[in-house]
Design a protein around this motif. Sequence first.
Motif, PDB file in Angstrom:
ATOM      1  N   ALA A  14      23.841 -25.665  38.878  1.00 43.48           N
ATOM      2  CA  ALA A  14      22.507 -26.161  38.834  1.00 43.48           C
ATOM      3  C   ALA A  14      22.281 -25.687  37.358  1.00 43.48           C
ATOM      4  N   GLU A  15      22.491 -24.032  37.303  1.00 45.12           N
ATOM      5  CA  GLU A  15      21.869 -23.905  35.899  1.00 45.12           C
ATOM      6  C   GLU A  15      22.612 -24.253  34.644  1.00 45.12           C
ATOM      7  N   LYS A  16      23.820 -24.412  34.722  1.00 45.41           N
ATOM      8  CA  LYS A  16      24.696 -25.243  33.902  1.00 45.41           C
ATOM      9  C   LYS A  16      24.188 -26.358  33.397  1.00 45.41           C
ATOM     10  N   ILE A  17      23.759 -27.311  34.398  1.00 42.37           N
ATOM     11  CA  ILE A  17      23.310 -28.499  34.218  1.00 42.37           C
ATOM     12  C   ILE A  17      21.872 -28.546  33.455  1.00 42.37           C
ATOM     13  N   SER A  71      29.151 -32.156  31.910  1.00 38.58           N
ATOM     14  CA  SER A  71      30.544 -31.812  32.546  1.00 38.58           C
ATOM     15  C   SER A  71      31.233 -30.390  31.891  1.00 38.58           C
ATOM     16  N   SER A  72      30.899 -30.542  30.275  1.00 38.90           N
ATOM     17  CA  SER A  72      31.425 -29.392  29.486  1.00 38.90           C
ATOM     18  C   SER A  72      30.704 -28.103  29.900  1.00 38.90           C
ATOM     19  N   LYS A  73      29.454 -28.197  30.230  1.00 40.71           N
ATOM     20  CA  LYS A  73      28.739 -26.912  30.549  1.00 40.71           C
ATOM     21  C   LYS A  73      29.133 -26.356  31.973  1.00 40.71           C
ATOM     22  N   ASN A  84      35.636 -33.579  36.324  1.00 39.51           N
ATOM     23  CA  ASN A  84      35.921 -34.712  35.755  1.00 39.51           C
ATOM     24  C   ASN A  84      34.646 -35.739  36.143  1.00 39.51           C
ATOM     25  N   VAL A  85      34.721 -36.762  35.395  1.00 42.12           N
ATOM     26  CA  VAL A  85      33.599 -37.720  35.650  1.00 42.12           C
ATOM     27  C   VAL A  85      34.515 -39.025  35.989  1.00 42.12           C
ATOM     28  N   VAL A  86      33.904 -39.510  37.112  1.00 44.13           N
ATOM     29  CA  VAL A  86      34.374 -40.822  37.901  1.00 44.13           C
ATOM     30  C   VAL A  86      33.469 -41.741  38.378  1.00 44.13           C
ATOM     31  N   SER A  92      33.169 -31.248  40.507  1.00 45.20           N
ATOM     32  CA  SER A  92      33.535 -30.130  40.155  1.00 45.20           C
ATOM     33  C   SER A  92      34.669 -29.627  41.212  1.00 45.20           C
ATOM     34  N   PHE A  93      35.639 -29.048  40.653  1.00 49.30           N
ATOM     35  CA  PHE A  93      36.784 -28.713  41.638  1.00 49.30           C
ATOM     36  C   PHE A  93      36.789 -27.209  41.521  1.00 49.30           C
ATOM     37  N   LEU A  94      36.657 -26.240  42.583  1.00 49.71           N
ATOM     38  CA  LEU A  94      36.320 -24.988  42.783  1.00 49.71           C
ATOM     39  C   LEU A  94      37.714 -24.162  42.637  1.00 49.71           C
ATOM     40  N   ASP A  95      37.782 -22.930  42.098  1.00 45.26           N
ATOM     41  CA  ASP A  95      38.965 -22.287  41.952  1.00 45.26           C
ATOM     42  C   ASP A  95      38.930 -21.668  43.428  1.00 45.26           C
ATOM     43  N   LYS A  96      40.066 -21.810  44.328  1.00 45.40           N
ATOM     44  CA  LYS A  96      40.013 -21.623  45.593  1.00 45.40           C
ATOM     45  C   LYS A  96      40.233 -20.182  45.847  1.00 45.40           C
ATOM     46  N   VAL A  97      40.891 -19.280  45.070  1.00 45.66           N
ATOM     47  CA  VAL A  97      41.005 -17.942  45.284  1.00 45.66           C
ATOM     48  C   VAL A  97      39.589 -17.128  45.124  1.00 45.66           C
ATOM     49  N   GLN A  98      38.856 -17.708  43.811  1.00 46.75           N
ATOM     50  CA  GLN A  98      37.810 -16.876  43.579  1.00 46.75           C
ATOM     51  C   GLN A  98      36.651 -17.111  44.816  1.00 46.75           C
ATOM     52  N   TYR A  99      36.528 -18.509  45.120  1.00 41.06           N
ATOM     53  CA  TYR A  99      35.763 -18.954  46.141  1.00 41.06           C
ATOM     54  C   TYR A  99      35.893 -18.308  47.394  1.00 41.06           C
TER      55      TYR A  99
END
Length: 649
Positions: A14-17, A71-73, A84-86, A92-99
């Motif tokens: 949300a902050e990035k948006i 999307s860039s932010k 991606n935009v669809v 948004s796809f999360l980094d599974k390891v980090q999460y």
Amino acid sequence: MIDSPQEYIEDLIAEKIIEAVKDYCDISKQEILNYIEEPPRPEFGDLALPVGRLRRHCKEMPIKNLMPKISSKISELDITYKVNVVSGYINSFLDKVQYSQIVMRSLKSLKGSYGKVSGIKSERIIVEYVSANPIHPLHVGSGRNAVLGEFVARTLEFIGHKVQRRFYVDDVGRQVAILAFGYKLLGEPEPPKDMKVDYWFGYIYAVTHTLMDIIKLKKEVNELKRKGNVDELTFKLRELDGLMAMAARLRERDVKTFDKILDAINKVEDPEYEVMKLSREYERGELEAKRLVRKVINYVLKGFKETLGKLGIDFDKWDWESDLVWSGFVNKILEKAMKSPYFKLYKGVPALDFSYLTNDPLVRELLKIPKALEIPPLVLKRSDGTTLYTTRDIAYTIYKFEDYNADKVINVIASEQTLPQAQLRLALYALGYREYATNLIHYSYEMVNLPGIRMSGRRGVYVTVDEVLESCMEKVRELLQSRGKEVSEDVVKDVALAAFKFAMLSVSPSKPVLFNIDNVVNLERNSGPYLQYTYVRALSVLRKYGKGIEWGSISFDYVNENKLVWDIVKFIGKFPKVVRGVSKYLDPEYLATYLLKLADKFNTFYDKEPIIGEKEGGRRQLKLALTYGVKTVLKNGLHILGIPTPERM
């Protein structure tokens, strides 16, 4: 320390948006958070923003031009490995390891308190629930009230509010007077030892009420015969036949008690007058009436407390309606009402007319009065001088707020009381208690339906909470014995209680419950016992392992290889957000559905994957940590629902 993993990630996004759109859109971070959602399928990512929702906020630039910026932010975040935009969604796809690391750190740090969310201002809140008329045992409808009220109290306590549980003893009025009158006709005997005390008084009430109705109807029939009104006479005779049949069924249950009440009531010239006389005397606080009515009500409340104890429910305060009346506070409110500009005589009796207030849409919105609800004047006193329930409730509401210094008062009351509850809020507003009016909440719920049964307390036809719990216990014993399991009676009680409570809570309060004993006692799907079984399964794995989890040795790479493991990680990470949502809307169905889905995922994982038997050490620790997370979430979720978590099953 992050106490809510999914909300933490949503906050970062949300902050990035906001950074991307701040020069073009008038929108807050909270509004964006409200728009972020979970896609229905994993190929659409882990979190998504439907960009069309921004249109009304962003008039300086077309939405299609904003989408690349957004999307860039979001892509700048380390936690998102792909954006991606669809079809109008930014996924948004999360980094599974980090999460997964974030979730496990939260579990390790918070331990058993995982799920308790921060940032909520603690308030003093009264939850008044059950408050059933003390004239017969608690029936299954009151059981739903009890279970919902306890859920509301536990939810609010879990997130840090100070909650006081209150039961309003409705001991003023005609119904209680009928019961006391019937008991007096019997000669005030000691209740039988072989029957639960509230059952016995419920029988006295049903017999007395039915006999009084028969006497009244016979007088009407004689009058119609005298007038020669054939059509209405035919209708009244059919009604009388039904009452006589009901009286015969009541007599079959206890011939001696029935005949004694019948003989005594036939010697009373006007039973209805005697009941109203007793009601007036009790409301005035006359000693003999107080002695008789209090004696009866205390007996019934003893039965109530026994039933509530089975449900694991205890109240902080038992408020007697009569105490409020005798204190003079009800009369003070009446005097204030009669000086109000909203006061009028309505059909010859004093009343408050809310037409001016209800014509103001702002007042309706402020007091949450449904738009389509017609509000008649609130009658304050009957023609005989006795007060009405809603009038006394005005005084009681003020008392509750002031006695506990409460920020909010929640009344758990069936939806059929929507009008009286709306009149109550309007009366408080009209009399100058505007803060109380806006912070009085009617937590409404629908009824419980049992196949083939139509309940009537006046006729002694109801299914009690005790009976339903006993039926659940019998079913649990049969089920466990059929599986070759020998369990303690305490476990049987816990499982039966889970079956009953979950049946009442897994359906939103706004929907009626269809109670079916075969469906609610099920160890394999969609039930309270199923959740208990899953909890015990997770607990037994950890017990069998016998050592603490080596959090530093967890191999997180496995979440990239195993979809089910990733699903469970995400579900655990979502729990604090679920709790926050449940606390906001107080809808137990949301929590129940979440817990069932988590249990399904864990049981599939348990059947497919070795846990303790996993050969690779880092993966074993990950699987054990997941098991610990599931156990913790189920324990806390079931606690909120008021469902016990047995150690073995």
